[in-house]
Write an enzyme that holds these catalytic residues in place. Structure first.
Site, PDB file in Angstrom:
ATOM      1  N   CYS A  76       0.859  -1.182   0.000  1.00  8.56           N
ATOM      2  CA  CYS A  76       0.000   0.000   0.000  1.00  8.56           C
ATOM      3  C   CYS A  76       0.896   1.232   0.000  1.00  8.56           C
ATOM      4  CB  CYS A  76      -0.891  -0.022   1.243  1.00  8.56           C
ATOM      5  SG  CYS A  76      -1.950   1.428   1.363  1.00  8.56           S
ATOM      6  N   GLY A  77       0.865   1.975  -1.086  1.00  8.28           N
ATOM      7  CA  GLY A  77       1.776   3.118  -1.218  1.00  8.28           C
ATOM      8  C   GLY A  77       1.403   4.268  -0.292  1.00  8.28           C
ATOM      9  N   ASN A 173      -6.695  -4.156  -8.686  1.00  8.45           N
ATOM     10  CA  ASN A 173      -7.223  -2.803  -8.494  1.00  8.45           C
ATOM     11  C   ASN A 173      -7.450  -2.227  -9.894  1.00  8.45           C
ATOM     12  OD1 ASN A 173      -6.638  -2.513  -5.420  1.00  8.45           O
ATOM     13  ND2 ASN A 173      -4.739  -3.309  -6.320  1.00  8.45           N
ATOM     14  N   GLU A 191     -10.565  -0.083  -5.504  1.00  8.17           N
ATOM     15  CA  GLU A 191      -9.559  -0.873  -4.794  1.00  8.17           C
ATOM     16  C   GLU A 191     -10.046  -2.255  -4.372  1.00  8.17           C
ATOM     17  OE1 GLU A 191      -6.797   0.108  -1.734  1.00  8.17           O
ATOM     18  OE2 GLU A 191      -6.860   2.233  -2.299  1.00  8.17           O
ATOM     19  N   CYS A 201      -5.114   6.150  -4.423  1.00  4.62           N
ATOM     20  CA  CYS A 201      -4.425   4.859  -4.257  1.00  4.62           C
ATOM     21  C   CYS A 201      -2.972   5.065  -4.680  1.00  4.62           C
ATOM     22  CB  CYS A 201      -5.116   3.805  -5.132  1.00  4.62           C
ATOM     23  SG  CYS A 201      -4.307   2.211  -5.106  1.00  4.62           S
ATOM     24  N   GLY A 202      -2.046   4.850  -3.759  1.00  7.43           N
ATOM     25  CA  GLY A 202      -0.644   5.162  -4.029  1.00  7.43           C
ATOM     26  C   GLY A 202       0.000   4.259  -5.070  1.00  7.43           C
ATOM     27  N   THR A 203      -0.170   2.944  -4.897  1.00  3.56           N
ATOM     28  CA  THR A 203       0.384   2.042  -5.913  1.00  3.56           C
ATOM     29  C   THR A 203      -0.373   2.226  -7.223  1.00  3.56           C
ATOM     30  OG1 THR A 203      -1.081   0.287  -5.047  1.00  3.56           O
ATOM     31  CG2 THR A 203       1.242   0.254  -4.324  1.00  3.56           C
TER      32      THR A 203
HETATM   33  N1  LIG Z   1      -6.122  -2.523  -2.114  1.00  5.76           N
HETATM   34  C1  LIG Z   1      -4.773  -2.827  -2.574  1.00  5.76           C
HETATM   35  C2  LIG Z   1      -3.735  -2.550  -1.463  1.00  5.76           C
HETATM   36  C3  LIG Z   1      -3.732  -1.105  -1.034  1.00  5.76           C
HETATM   37  C4  LIG Z   1      -3.330  -0.207  -2.149  1.00  5.76           C
HETATM   38  C5  LIG Z   1      -3.572   1.262  -1.942  1.00  5.76           C
HETATM   39  N2  LIG Z   1      -4.279   1.677  -0.750  1.00  5.76           N
HETATM   40  C6  LIG Z   1      -2.289   2.054  -2.091  1.00  5.76           C
HETATM   41  O1  LIG Z   1      -2.183   3.185  -1.575  1.00  5.76           O
HETATM   42  O2  LIG Z   1      -1.372   1.534  -2.773  1.00  5.76           O
HETATM   43  C7  LIG Z   1      -4.680  -4.290  -2.969  1.00  5.76           C
HETATM   44  O3  LIG Z   1      -5.248  -5.128  -2.274  1.00  5.76           O
HETATM   45  O4  LIG Z   1      -4.010  -4.566  -3.968  1.00  5.76           O
END
Ligand SMILES: N[C@H](CCC[C@H](N)C(=O)O)C(=O)O
EC number: 5.1.1.7
Length: 262
Positions: A76-77, A173, A191, A201-203
């Site tokens: 989670c980025g 995602n 997500e 969402c960071g990633t």
């Molecule tokens: N829900 C994502 C993980 C969190 C990604 C998101 N919150 C971010 O900031 O990268 C997954 O299960 O692949």
């Protein structure tokens, strides 16, 4: 069990943070973690993050990430950036941090009120006729479109996430993107594990920046991503077929501290 928690948010992607260095909360407590993330019966968050003692000498701490569904998930980025801000609050780090998450080692820098997180290198960006797919620590399907403002992201995102292509491989995602200028894009993300649109969402925005470069929608290697929850920036270096020195930068803020019995 009485738990002290800290609520953080990074461009509207929000997290319950727990200092778990004494291992109070076990990782297979799916029901408890789901309840803590529940926006009606619990604290409410897109995910929950445990700060734990490092397994690696060079690290300041370890990150364990859970989606709101209560299950441990991939990187989670935005959560990583919030965890660095939390570690600074706890006095574990000052302006620089190094930690290990499920996808490997990460460095981070706190500067001018923003947290920059170094993401893992990305080796494969798969380009198809009307979308791209890549993994930036979490899997991301990226679609460019002229109009994302009026889309039903929950409906459109779920249709892709549960489609034949992804449903048996753990899902994905889904990012819907509109080009704003030669180096900026508007992004809305569905997500996995939240099973709804999140405010950022960071990633996901990291995946969008690399997908935009690969598909020729930008020639910049520093890209601004405008999300519902605020602005993020992603910079990177292309080295032959790989993307390296990928940095995700944006705000990461404390919201409130609390105690909960669970
Ligand atoms: N829900 C994502 C993980 C969190 C990604 C998101 N919150 C971010 O900031 O990268 C997954 O299960 O692949």
């Amino acid at each position: 069990m009485k738990l002290t928690f800290y609520k953080y948010q990074g461009t509207g992607n929000d997290f319950v943070m727990i200092d778990n260095r004494e291992q109070k909360l076990s990782k297979n407590n799916t029901k408890i973690i789901q309840r803590l993330c529940d926006r009606k019966f619990g604290i409410g968050a897109d995910g929950l993050i445990l700060l734990e003692n490092p397994d690696v000498e060079a690290d300041d701490f370890k990150m364990v990430y859970f989606n709101a569904d209560g299950y441990e998930s991939s990187m989670c980025g935005n959560g990583g950036r919030c965890l660095v801000a939390f570690a600074k609050f706890l006095g574990i780090v000052e302006e620089k941090a190094r930690f290990t998450a499920i996808d490997g080692a990460h460095e981070a820098v706190i500067e001018n009120g923003l947290v920059s997180l170094k993401m893992q290198d990305v080796k494969n960006v798969n380009e198809f006729q009307d979308f791209l797919f890549l993994d930036t620590g979490s899997p991301h399907h990226v679609v460019f479109s002229e109009d994302i403002a009026t889309m039903d992201i929950k409906k459109e995102g779920a249709a892709v996430r549960y489609s034949e292509r992804y449903k048996n491989g753990g899902g994905t995602n889904v990012n819907f993107v509109k080009k704003l200028s030669k180096d900026s894009f508007s992004v809305r993300t569905y997500e996995r594990g939240v099973e709804d649109e999140t405010l950022s969402c960071g990633t996901g925005v990291t995946a969008v920046a690399l997908a935009a470069y690969v598909s020729g929608k930008t020639e910049a290697n520093q890209v601004k991503l405008v999300t519902q929850g605020g602005d993020l920036s992603v910079s990177f270096r292309k080295e032959e077929a790989h993307f390296k020195d990928i940095w995700l930068t944006g705000p990461a803020e404390f919201v409130f501290k609390g105690e909960i019995v669970c």
